[in-house]
Design a protein around this motif. Structure first.
Motif, mmCIF file in Angstrom:
data_model
loop_
_atom_site.group_PDB
_atom_site.id
_atom_site.type_symbol
_atom_site.label_atom_id
_atom_site.label_comp_id
_atom_site.label_asym_id
_atom_site.label_seq_id
_atom_site.Cartn_x
_atom_site.Cartn_y
_atom_site.Cartn_z
ATOM 1 N N MET A 1 0.842 -1.195 0.000
ATOM 2 C CA MET A 1 0.000 0.000 0.000
ATOM 3 C C MET A 1 0.882 1.252 0.000
ATOM 4 S SD MET A 1 -2.891 -1.391 -0.273
ATOM 5 C CE MET A 1 -3.950 0.052 -0.153
ATOM 6 N N VAL A 2 0.396 2.300 -0.680
ATOM 7 C CA VAL A 2 1.194 3.511 -0.893
ATOM 8 C C VAL A 2 0.753 4.609 0.070
ATOM 9 C CG1 VAL A 2 1.923 5.247 -2.560
ATOM 10 C CG2 VAL A 2 1.460 2.900 -3.318
ATOM 11 N N THR A 3 1.707 5.169 0.777
ATOM 12 C CA THR A 3 1.445 6.276 1.694
ATOM 13 C C THR A 3 2.092 7.550 1.161
ATOM 14 O OG1 THR A 3 3.369 5.593 2.995
ATOM 15 C CG2 THR A 3 1.211 4.786 3.724
ATOM 16 N N GLU A 4 1.824 8.657 1.842
ATOM 17 C CA GLU A 4 2.291 9.959 1.368
ATOM 18 C C GLU A 4 3.803 9.981 1.144
ATOM 19 O OE1 GLU A 4 0.904 13.165 3.823
ATOM 20 O OE2 GLU A 4 -1.145 12.368 3.906
ATOM 21 N N VAL B 1 8.019 -4.287 -0.134
ATOM 22 C CA VAL B 1 8.662 -2.983 0.012
ATOM 23 C C VAL B 1 8.728 -2.663 1.501
ATOM 24 C CG1 VAL B 1 8.505 -0.505 -0.466
ATOM 25 C CG2 VAL B 1 7.849 -2.162 -2.224
ATOM 26 N N LYS B 2 9.938 -2.643 2.048
ATOM 27 C CA LYS B 2 10.114 -2.418 3.482
ATOM 28 C C LYS B 2 9.466 -1.115 3.936
ATOM 29 C CE LYS B 2 13.687 -1.995 7.055
ATOM 30 N NZ LYS B 2 15.146 -1.996 7.333
ATOM 31 N N GLU B 3 9.555 -0.085 3.111
ATOM 32 C CA GLU B 3 9.048 1.237 3.509
ATOM 33 C C GLU B 3 7.524 1.324 3.489
ATOM 34 O OE1 GLU B 3 13.223 1.551 2.119
ATOM 35 O OE2 GLU B 3 11.419 0.598 1.315
ATOM 36 N N SER B 4 6.843 0.357 2.896
ATOM 37 C CA SER B 4 5.380 0.347 2.870
ATOM 38 C C SER B 4 4.866 -0.099 4.236
ATOM 39 C CB SER B 4 4.871 -0.605 1.781
ATOM 40 O OG SER B 4 3.464 -0.739 1.854
ATOM 41 N N THR C 1 -1.719 8.184 11.259
ATOM 42 C CA THR C 1 -0.347 7.701 11.092
ATOM 43 C C THR C 1 -0.178 6.889 9.813
ATOM 44 O OG1 THR C 1 -0.872 5.790 12.496
ATOM 45 C CG2 THR C 1 0.147 7.687 13.559
ATOM 46 N N TYR C 2 -1.274 6.347 9.301
ATOM 47 C CA TYR C 2 -1.218 5.557 8.061
ATOM 48 C C TYR C 2 -0.967 6.461 6.849
ATOM 49 C CZ TYR C 2 -2.879 2.120 4.538
ATOM 50 O OH TYR C 2 -2.999 1.282 3.476
ATOM 51 N N LYS C 3 -1.769 7.475 6.666
ATOM 52 C CA LYS C 3 -1.631 8.481 5.604
ATOM 53 C C LYS C 3 -1.559 7.877 4.194
ATOM 54 C CE LYS C 3 0.669 11.838 8.598
ATOM 55 N NZ LYS C 3 1.867 12.694 8.801
ATOM 56 N N PRO C 4 -2.574 7.097 3.799
ATOM 57 C CA PRO C 4 -2.570 6.536 2.442
ATOM 58 C C PRO C 4 -2.897 7.616 1.409
ATOM 59 C CG PRO C 4 -4.651 6.065 3.493
ATOM 60 C CD PRO C 4 -3.798 6.735 4.535
ATOM 61 N N ILE C 5 -2.504 7.380 0.173
ATOM 62 C CA ILE C 5 -2.908 8.263 -0.917
ATOM 63 C C ILE C 5 -3.787 7.464 -1.869
ATOM 64 C CG2 ILE C 5 -0.851 9.701 -0.743
ATOM 65 C CD1 ILE C 5 0.119 8.319 -3.357
ATOM 66 N N LYS D 1 -5.143 12.860 -0.695
ATOM 67 C CA LYS D 1 -4.848 12.380 0.642
ATOM 68 C C LYS D 1 -6.180 12.204 1.375
ATOM 69 C CE LYS D 1 -0.640 15.222 0.764
ATOM 70 N NZ LYS D 1 0.091 16.289 1.506
ATOM 71 N N ILE D 2 -6.113 11.615 2.563
ATOM 72 C CA ILE D 2 -7.313 11.511 3.385
ATOM 73 C C ILE D 2 -7.700 12.916 3.841
ATOM 74 C CG2 ILE D 2 -8.282 10.662 5.545
ATOM 75 C CD1 ILE D 2 -7.984 8.499 3.492
ATOM 76 N N GLY D 3 -8.905 13.347 3.510
ATOM 77 C CA GLY D 3 -9.379 14.669 3.898
ATOM 78 C C GLY D 3 -10.310 14.581 5.092
#
Length: 201
Positions: A84-87, A125-128, A177-181, A191-193
């Motif tokens: 999953m992709v975050t900011e 992906v470790k950073e995901s 803290t998740y902050k998905p796009i 972003k999450i609004g």
């Protein structure tokens, strides 16, 4: 206005669909080739398909009647990982959307860290902050296409990885803290609004 898809060109259909069916979650899909080369590419034709048992689905376009490397790899190995992709990963994800030769390792190309999966062969992906290891259970090529159509892939989730920083009580996810796009149309993302709640009747 009413549109008959049979009377529209493919660009118009694409703009109408991707501009109205929004926002779309982004699956940053990792696969591995028969030769052992890592592949990483984003797909916004993506969602969960069920939870009993857990399955996800994604669809990959076949422009000019040609498979993307992701699809070729999945059809051979029957495995993939959804990251999953975050900011913080937006730029790297966007760079992996470009077409590059199959022998290019996108993990190395954009500077993200490949880490072994627990069950499947493709790397994570470790950073995901969220990763789903998947085994393909079904795929379907859309019929009556003109330029190549798409292939829908359904995968069973065989292992789930969540960073502790986004978990709160009772297996809930902390959106702050998740902050998905998510994908919009053209070059636009969201972003999450504002979040609101409403009880089901």
């Amino acid at each position: 206005m009413e549109f008959n898809p049979d009377n529209l060109d493919s660009k118009a259909i694409y703009k109408l669909l991707t501009g109205s069916i929004i926002p779309r979650p982004i699956a940053w899909i990792a696969t591995i080739s028969e030769e052992g080369i890592n592949n990483l590419a984003p797909f916004s034709y993506f969602n969960m398909a069920g939870d009993d048992p857990p399955h996800v689905m994604f669809s990959t376009r076949r422009d000019n009647n040609s498979n993307k490397d992701t699809l070729n790899n999945v059809l051979v190995t029957n495995q993939f990982v959804v990251n999953m992709v975050t900011e913080e990963l937006t730029e790297q994800m966007n760079r992996t959307a470009q077409a590059v030769p199959a022998e290019v390792d996108e993990f190395q190309m954009v500077g993200v860290t490949p880490i072994p999966s627990s069950i499947v062969k493709p790397m994570r992906v470790k950073e995901s902050l969220v990763q789903f290891e998947c085994e393909m259970v079904h795929h379907y090529f859309l019929e009556d296409h003109i330029h190549g159509g798409s292939c829908i892939v359904i995968g069973r989730v065989v292992s789930m990885h969540f960073d502790e920083s986004i978990l709160i009580e009772d297996h809930k996810i902390n959106m702050e803290t998740y902050k998905p796009i998510a994908r919009l149309s053209g070059s636009n993302y969201s972003k999450i609004g504002e979040v609101f709640s409403i009880k089901r009747s």
